[in-house]
Design a protein around this motif. Structure first.
Motif, mmCIF file in Angstrom:
data_model
loop_
_atom_site.group_PDB
_atom_site.id
_atom_site.type_symbol
_atom_site.label_atom_id
_atom_site.label_comp_id
_atom_site.label_asym_id
_atom_site.label_seq_id
_atom_site.Cartn_x
_atom_site.Cartn_y
_atom_site.Cartn_z
ATOM 1 N N VAL A 119 11.701 47.396 53.045
ATOM 2 C CA VAL A 119 12.214 47.700 51.710
ATOM 3 C C VAL A 119 11.517 48.955 51.167
ATOM 4 O O VAL A 119 12.149 49.792 50.519
ATOM 5 N N HIS A 120 10.230 49.128 51.456
ATOM 6 C CA HIS A 120 9.496 50.330 51.041
ATOM 7 C C HIS A 120 10.120 51.583 51.653
ATOM 8 O O HIS A 120 10.198 52.623 50.992
ATOM 9 N N LEU A 121 10.569 51.486 52.896
ATOM 10 C CA LEU A 121 11.214 52.627 53.535
ATOM 11 C C LEU A 121 12.493 53.020 52.806
ATOM 12 O O LEU A 121 12.813 54.204 52.696
ATOM 13 N N ILE A 122 13.212 52.038 52.278
ATOM 14 C CA ILE A 122 14.454 52.295 51.560
ATOM 15 C C ILE A 122 14.176 52.836 50.164
ATOM 16 O O ILE A 122 14.837 53.755 49.696
ATOM 17 N N ASN A 123 13.170 52.293 49.479
ATOM 18 C CA ASN A 123 12.889 52.673 48.096
ATOM 19 C C ASN A 123 11.384 52.736 47.849
ATOM 20 O O ASN A 123 10.801 51.843 47.226
ATOM 21 N N PRO A 124 10.701 53.801 48.342
ATOM 22 C CA PRO A 124 9.234 53.871 48.238
ATOM 23 C C PRO A 124 8.700 53.983 46.806
ATOM 24 O O PRO A 124 7.561 53.614 46.556
ATOM 25 N N GLU A 125 9.515 54.459 45.863
ATOM 26 C CA GLU A 125 9.040 54.579 44.481
ATOM 27 C C GLU A 125 8.988 53.219 43.794
ATOM 28 O O GLU A 125 8.222 53.016 42.870
ATOM 29 N N LYS A 126 9.814 52.286 44.255
ATOM 30 C CA LYS A 126 9.932 50.997 43.588
ATOM 31 C C LYS A 126 9.078 49.907 44.230
ATOM 32 O O LYS A 126 8.587 49.019 43.542
ATOM 33 N N VAL A 127 8.907 49.966 45.557
ATOM 34 C CA VAL A 127 8.196 48.917 46.277
ATOM 35 C C VAL A 127 7.056 49.538 47.084
ATOM 36 O O VAL A 127 7.296 50.402 47.919
ATOM 37 N N PRO A 128 5.803 49.119 46.849
ATOM 38 C CA PRO A 128 4.678 49.692 47.602
ATOM 39 C C PRO A 128 4.605 49.134 49.017
ATOM 40 O O PRO A 128 5.250 48.137 49.353
ATOM 41 N N LYS A 129 3.788 49.792 49.841
ATOM 42 C CA LYS A 129 3.503 49.266 51.177
ATOM 43 C C LYS A 129 2.706 47.974 51.029
ATOM 44 O O LYS A 129 2.031 47.775 50.022
ATOM 45 N N PRO A 130 2.742 47.104 52.030
ATOM 46 C CA PRO A 130 1.882 45.921 52.001
ATOM 47 C C PRO A 130 0.406 46.326 51.983
ATOM 48 O O PRO A 130 0.062 47.466 52.313
ATOM 49 N N CYS A 131 -0.450 45.392 51.628
ATOM 50 C CA CYS A 131 -1.891 45.649 51.534
ATOM 51 C C CYS A 131 -2.626 45.119 52.760
ATOM 52 O O CYS A 131 -2.278 44.087 53.309
ATOM 53 N N CYS A 132 -3.686 45.819 53.118
ATOM 54 C CA CYS A 132 -4.588 45.399 54.188
ATOM 55 C C CYS A 132 -5.594 44.429 53.575
ATOM 56 O O CYS A 132 -6.280 44.775 52.607
ATOM 57 N N ALA A 133 -5.643 43.210 54.115
ATOM 58 C CA ALA A 133 -6.500 42.169 53.532
ATOM 59 C C ALA A 133 -6.979 41.219 54.623
ATOM 60 O O ALA A 133 -6.383 41.164 55.703
ATOM 61 N N PRO A 134 -8.054 40.454 54.357
ATOM 62 C CA PRO A 134 -8.523 39.480 55.348
ATOM 63 C C PRO A 134 -7.467 38.424 55.663
ATOM 64 O O PRO A 134 -6.780 37.944 54.764
ATOM 65 N N THR A 135 -7.337 38.086 56.941
ATOM 66 C CA THR A 135 -6.440 37.012 57.369
ATOM 67 C C THR A 135 -7.235 35.814 57.878
ATOM 68 O O THR A 135 -6.721 34.710 57.898
ATOM 69 N N GLN A 136 -8.474 36.047 58.298
ATOM 70 C CA GLN A 136 -9.355 34.960 58.739
ATOM 71 C C GLN A 136 -10.757 35.239 58.202
ATOM 72 O O GLN A 136 -11.246 36.366 58.293
#
Length: 167
Positions: A119-136
């Motif tokens: 969705v970010h690729l389609i509308n980068p101004e409206k939806v940010p990239k996902p965030c890098c965060a701990p998974t474990q």
């Protein structure tokens, strides 16, 4: 043509475990009698993006990708040496980096993050990239003095980053 505004048209997301990912532009709905379908910009075939594993990335790409980074926490540096007996500190690590398309398998991306990236690729101004965060996360044990000067051994959960991913 589909009904409604162009930016509200349905799209399909597919998950593949392969070495190539195809990014297709949204297309209009044609009729079953062979109405031509758009093939992307200026009638070209969709772009093909090669995915890679971490070992194939350049050092600059590795430094920008979402991953676990070194961080040592010293209890002395925090001014906690008077009440924490042991350990003197610990390797806490942290997560940092980009969650950019394509989200490769080493990025431990959630399904939500994969869709959010598209969705970010389609509308980068409206939806940010996902965030890098701990998974474990892992626990550490700490020996310390409580308020009554009793010696306590306590296991603190979720203190050490074990793995990172895109959320």
């Amino acid at each position: 043509m589909g009904l409604g505004p162009h930016n509200k048209q349905p799209f399909t997301v597919a998950f593949f475990k392969a070495s190539e990912t195809h990014l297709r532009n949204p297309r209009s709905t044609g009729n079953a009698r062979g109405q031509p379908q758009p093939r992307g910009k200026a009638g070209k075939q969709p772009d093909t993006l090669r995915t890679s594993n971490l070992a194939e990335l350049s050092s600059a790409e590795q430094q920008q990708a979402c991953m676990k980074r070194e961080l040592y926490v010293s209890f002395r540096d925090l001014g906690w040496q008077d009440w924490i007996i042991a350990p003197e500190g610990y390797a806490a690590y942290y997560c940092e980096g980009e969650c950019s398309f394509p989200l490769n398998s080493y990025m431990n991306a959630t399904n939500h993050a994969i869709v959010q990236t598209l969705v970010h690729l389609i509308n980068p101004e409206k939806v940010p990239k996902p965030c890098c965060a701990p998974t474990q996360l892992n626990a550490i044990s700490v020996l310390y003095f409580d308020d009554s000067s009793n010696v306590i051994l306590k296991k603190y959960r979720n203190m050490v980053v074990r793995a990172c991913g895109c959320h």
